[in-house]
Each structure stands twice: as structure tokens, then as C-alpha cells.
Design a protein around this motif. Structure first.
Motif, PDB file in Angstrom:
ATOM      1  N   VAL A  66      26.778  40.791  36.153  1.00 48.64           N
ATOM      2  CA  VAL A  66      27.065  41.801  35.020  1.00 48.64           C
ATOM      3  C   VAL A  66      28.440  41.467  34.575  1.00 48.64           C
ATOM      4  CG1 VAL A  66      27.645  44.113  34.794  1.00 48.64           C
ATOM      5  CG2 VAL A  66      26.076  43.372  36.631  1.00 48.64           C
ATOM      6  N   HIS A  67      28.302  41.577  33.090  1.00 51.88           N
ATOM      7  CA  HIS A  67      29.385  41.340  32.031  1.00 51.88           C
ATOM      8  C   HIS A  67      29.846  42.489  31.549  1.00 51.88           C
ATOM      9  CE1 HIS A  67      28.266  36.705  31.460  1.00 51.88           C
ATOM     10  NE2 HIS A  67      28.809  37.128  32.644  1.00 51.88           N
ATOM     11  N   PRO A  68      30.788  43.439  31.953  1.00 53.51           N
ATOM     12  CA  PRO A  68      31.038  44.851  31.392  1.00 53.51           C
ATOM     13  C   PRO A  68      32.006  44.301  30.031  1.00 53.51           C
ATOM     14  CG  PRO A  68      31.569  44.907  33.579  1.00 53.51           C
ATOM     15  CD  PRO A  68      31.219  43.149  33.632  1.00 53.51           C
ATOM     16  N   ALA A  69      31.956  45.293  29.227  1.00 52.85           N
ATOM     17  CA  ALA A  69      32.717  45.136  28.104  1.00 52.85           C
ATOM     18  C   ALA A  69      34.488  44.985  28.464  1.00 52.85           C
ATOM     19  CB  ALA A  69      32.609  46.307  27.067  1.00 52.85           C
ATOM     20  N   PHE A  70      34.901  45.815  29.426  1.00 54.21           N
ATOM     21  CA  PHE A  70      36.448  45.773  29.729  1.00 54.21           C
ATOM     22  C   PHE A  70      36.765  45.668  31.052  1.00 54.21           C
ATOM     23  CE2 PHE A  70      35.569  48.656  26.044  1.00 54.21           C
ATOM     24  CZ  PHE A  70      36.157  47.892  25.129  1.00 54.21           C
ATOM     25  N   ALA A  71      35.661  46.066  32.167  1.00 55.70           N
ATOM     26  CA  ALA A  71      35.965  46.119  33.486  1.00 55.70           C
ATOM     27  C   ALA A  71      35.875  44.628  34.004  1.00 55.70           C
ATOM     28  CB  ALA A  71      35.058  47.061  34.528  1.00 55.70           C
ATOM     29  N   PRO A  72      36.210  44.252  35.081  1.00 58.15           N
ATOM     30  CA  PRO A  72      35.914  42.961  35.809  1.00 58.15           C
ATOM     31  C   PRO A  72      34.477  42.601  35.923  1.00 58.15           C
ATOM     32  CG  PRO A  72      37.683  44.090  37.049  1.00 58.15           C
ATOM     33  CD  PRO A  72      36.957  45.389  36.079  1.00 58.15           C
ATOM     34  N   GLU A  73      34.221  41.534  35.588  1.00 60.22           N
ATOM     35  CA  GLU A  73      32.757  40.855  35.927  1.00 60.22           C
ATOM     36  C   GLU A  73      32.389  40.796  37.367  1.00 60.22           C
ATOM     37  OE1 GLU A  73      34.484  39.135  32.151  1.00 60.22           O
ATOM     38  OE2 GLU A  73      35.133  39.434  33.979  1.00 60.22           O
ATOM     39  N   TYR A  74      30.992  41.003  37.783  1.00 61.08           N
ATOM     40  CA  TYR A  74      30.600  40.785  39.124  1.00 61.08           C
ATOM     41  C   TYR A  74      29.216  40.486  39.342  1.00 61.08           C
ATOM     42  CZ  TYR A  74      28.842  45.687  38.129  1.00 61.08           C
ATOM     43  OH  TYR A  74      27.969  46.670  37.526  1.00 61.08           O
ATOM     44  N   ALA A  75      28.866  40.009  40.634  1.00 62.70           N
ATOM     45  CA  ALA A  75      27.611  39.635  40.533  1.00 62.70           C
ATOM     46  C   ALA A  75      27.143  39.511  41.971  1.00 62.70           C
ATOM     47  CB  ALA A  75      27.538  38.096  40.257  1.00 62.70           C
ATOM     48  N   PHE A  76      25.941  39.184  42.063  1.00 66.08           N
ATOM     49  CA  PHE A  76      25.460  39.008  43.902  1.00 66.08           C
ATOM     50  C   PHE A  76      24.181  38.128  43.667  1.00 66.08           C
ATOM     51  CE2 PHE A  76      22.163  42.693  43.024  1.00 66.08           C
ATOM     52  CZ  PHE A  76      21.189  41.963  43.509  1.00 66.08           C
ATOM     53  N   SER A  77      24.251  37.505  44.750  1.00 66.25           N
ATOM     54  CA  SER A  77      23.101  36.510  45.114  1.00 66.25           C
ATOM     55  C   SER A  77      22.386  36.762  46.318  1.00 66.25           C
ATOM     56  CB  SER A  77      23.589  35.238  45.121  1.00 66.25           C
ATOM     57  OG  SER A  77      22.265  34.129  44.991  1.00 66.25           O
ATOM     58  N   VAL A  78      21.070  36.835  46.443  1.00 68.22           N
ATOM     59  CA  VAL A  78      20.242  37.143  47.539  1.00 68.22           C
ATOM     60  C   VAL A  78      19.752  35.578  47.959  1.00 68.22           C
ATOM     61  CG1 VAL A  78      18.189  37.975  48.755  1.00 68.22           C
ATOM     62  CG2 VAL A  78      19.781  39.307  47.085  1.00 68.22           C
ATOM     63  N   GLU A  79      20.142  35.109  49.247  1.00 75.51           N
ATOM     64  CA  GLU A  79      19.722  33.740  49.412  1.00 75.51           C
ATOM     65  C   GLU A  79      19.575  33.327  50.833  1.00 75.51           C
ATOM     66  OE1 GLU A  79      24.091  31.661  48.911  1.00 75.51           O
ATOM     67  OE2 GLU A  79      23.158  32.400  46.992  1.00 75.51           O
ATOM     68  N   GLN A  80      18.863  32.248  51.116  1.00 75.72           N
ATOM     69  CA  GLN A  80      18.646  31.718  52.579  1.00 75.72           C
ATOM     70  C   GLN A  80      19.660  30.712  52.622  1.00 75.72           C
ATOM     71  OE1 GLN A  80      14.659  29.792  53.072  1.00 75.72           O
ATOM     72  NE2 GLN A  80      15.154  29.941  55.431  1.00 75.72           N
ATOM     73  N   ASP A  81      20.561  30.817  54.001  1.00 78.38           N
ATOM     74  CA  ASP A  81      21.383  29.826  54.076  1.00 78.38           C
ATOM     75  C   ASP A  81      20.821  28.627  54.727  1.00 78.38           C
ATOM     76  OD1 ASP A  81      21.083  30.513  56.977  1.00 78.38           O
ATOM     77  OD2 ASP A  81      22.651  32.045  56.976  1.00 78.38           O
ATOM     78  N   LYS A  82      21.450  27.525  55.305  1.00 77.58           N
ATOM     79  CA  LYS A  82      21.104  26.304  55.748  1.00 77.58           C
ATOM     80  C   LYS A  82      20.421  26.647  57.012  1.00 77.58           C
ATOM     81  CE  LYS A  82      24.662  23.559  53.211  1.00 77.58           C
ATOM     82  NZ  LYS A  82      25.734  22.612  53.301  1.00 77.58           N
ATOM     83  N   ARG A  83      20.923  27.727  57.967  1.00 78.44           N
ATOM     84  CA  ARG A  83      20.237  27.848  59.203  1.00 78.44           C
ATOM     85  C   ARG A  83      19.058  28.704  59.118  1.00 78.44           C
ATOM     86  NH1 ARG A  83      25.886  29.464  62.648  1.00 78.44           N
ATOM     87  NH2 ARG A  83      26.902  27.460  62.261  1.00 78.44           N
ATOM     88  N   GLY A  84      18.654  28.989  57.929  1.00 80.00           N
ATOM     89  CA  GLY A  84      17.364  29.900  57.652  1.00 80.00           C
ATOM     90  C   GLY A  84      17.578  31.284  57.599  1.00 80.00           C
ATOM     91  N   GLY A  85      18.785  31.735  57.939  1.00 77.28           N
ATOM     92  CA  GLY A  85      19.085  33.347  57.593  1.00 77.28           C
ATOM     93  C   GLY A  85      19.109  33.526  56.268  1.00 77.28           C
TER      94      GLY A  85
END
Length: 217
Positions: A66-85
Motif C-alpha cells: 500500500v502506497h498512501p499519499a501521505f501516511a507511511p507505506e506498508y505491506a504484508f506477505s503470506v508465505e511458506q517458510d523453509k520448515r514448511g510452516g
């Protein structure tokens, strides 16, 4: 008298067109990501997205930036880690990167992680895939100066990351609901007191997935 009739006719046409537009609403589709231009805009996009992706897997199940015009940018990622979790990683910048200008080296990332189960992770991934797969080019420029640009990504069957975007989606469009679900996922991952539970989020995701699946061009 003739002029009055013409004015009334013009007003009627204007009201009809406005009413029709409101009924139709905005398209329930994301838009393909186009080149961000050159110079400072291109530099900003590369730098801020690199910072927001700090610690993220290069092949996400689902990613939201997310790129807001004035507020801080932010993000999330849903992913699988190296252990399979599976987990949701949330990155939030300390300041708006665009307006940091010469102080960008002082902008830092606050990271929060939340472990989730495979079923929940797959549901989020499938929702994003469904929303992104039919991305359409807008009929006109949909950007603006003071809104918010949203980016939704996932990893396709060929292993490439695909992305769809939308500028400030409006209620009650499906893309607005996709944005709201994404925001609720951030609240959930960050453990906010008034955030939705996993069970409620799954219901929202299932409902939105069904609605997105029924879209017609």
C-alpha cells in the motif's frame, strides 16, 4: 419557453447519466501494473518496494503493498517458510518514504509476524489469485494525487509473481472488499484488540471468493 425546455431536457439527461453511473459503480477488477515512469518516480517505486519487501519470500502466496499519499507505506506477505510452516509478515515504514526526501536513509521498517495454518494461507492465496487473474486495463486514467494505491500479488503456476493494482477503490465494489479483507488480515497479524478472528476472516474470504468468481466482463 424553448430555452427553458432545452434546459430541463439537459438537466434530465445529466441526472439520468449520473444515476446510471452510480448504479453501475466502478469495475470489479484490478488493473495490470504498468511501468512507473522514469526518474524520481521510478527510483521511488524501486526503493520503497524493496524496503517494504524486507524479509519477504520472493515467491509469495499473497502479497499486499500500500502506497498512501501521505501516511507511511506498508505491506504484508503470506508465505511458506523453509520448515514448511505458514505465516503472515507485516512490514510498516516509520515515515512516508516519498516525503522523506533526503532523509530516506533514516526510514526504518517495523516487522510483525503471525503463524497461521496451511488451510488459512491457501484460502488467502486463492482469493488473491482469483482477483488478479482477470485484471483489466482501465478505460481512463484511474490514478490521483491524494488517494491510496493498492497492489495485490501472488505467484502464478509458472513461478512468476503477478500483480494487479487499484487506486482508492470505492464501496461497495468487490475490490474495495478485497482491500478491507487485506486490512483486516493486517490487524489480525498485528494482534489488534478490535481485529477480526480467524474464523470471521475465513467467512469473509469465502464470501468474497464466491463473489469474485461470479464476475462477468
Amino acid at each position: 419557453m424553448k430555452r427553458k425546455v432545452e434546459q430541463q431536457t439537459a438537466l434530465f439527461i445529466l441526472i439520468t447519466l449520473t444515476f446510471s453511473f452510480c448504479l453501475l459503480g466502478e469495475p470489479d477488477y484490478l488493473e495490470p501494473v504498468t511501468p512507473s515512469g522514469v526518474g524520481i518516480v521510478e527510483d521511488y517505486m524501486k526503493s520503497v518496494n524493496s524496503l517494504l519487501s524486507n524479509g519477504f519470500n520472493k515467491k509469495p502466496l499473497a502479497r499486499y503493498i500500500v502506497h498512501p499519499a501521505f501516511a507511511p507505506e506498508y505491506a504484508f506477505s503470506v508465505e511458506q517458510d523453509k520448515r514448511g510452516g505458514y505465516k503472515i509478515i507485516v512490514n510498516v515504514l516509520s515515515n512516508n518514504y516519498w516525503y522523506a526526501e533526503n532523509k530516506r536513509t533514516m526510514v526504518f521498517v517495523k516487522t510483525t509476524e503471525k503463524v497461521i495454518d496451511k488451510e488459512f494461507a491457501v484460502k488467502i492465496s486463492v482469493l488473491f489469485k482469483t482477483a488478479i487473474i482477470d485484471s483489466l486495463l482501465p478505460e481512463s486514467d484511474s490514478g490521483g494525487l491524494d488517494g491510496i494505491q493498492y497492489y495485490f500479488s501472488t505467484t502464478g503456476k509458472d513461478g512468476d509473481v503477478v500483480t494487479g493494482t487499484k487506486w482508492s477503490p470505492k464501496e461497495p465494489s468487490l475490490i474495495y472488499k478485497l482491500m478491507k479483507v487485506s486490512e483486516d488480515l493486517i490487524s489480525f497479524a498485528c494482534g489488534e484488540k478490535n481485529g477480526k478472528t480467524e474464523d470471521v476472516l475465513i467467512k469473509d474470504i469465502d464470501s468474497l471468493f464466491l463473489a469474485l468468481s461470479k464476475r462477468s466482463l
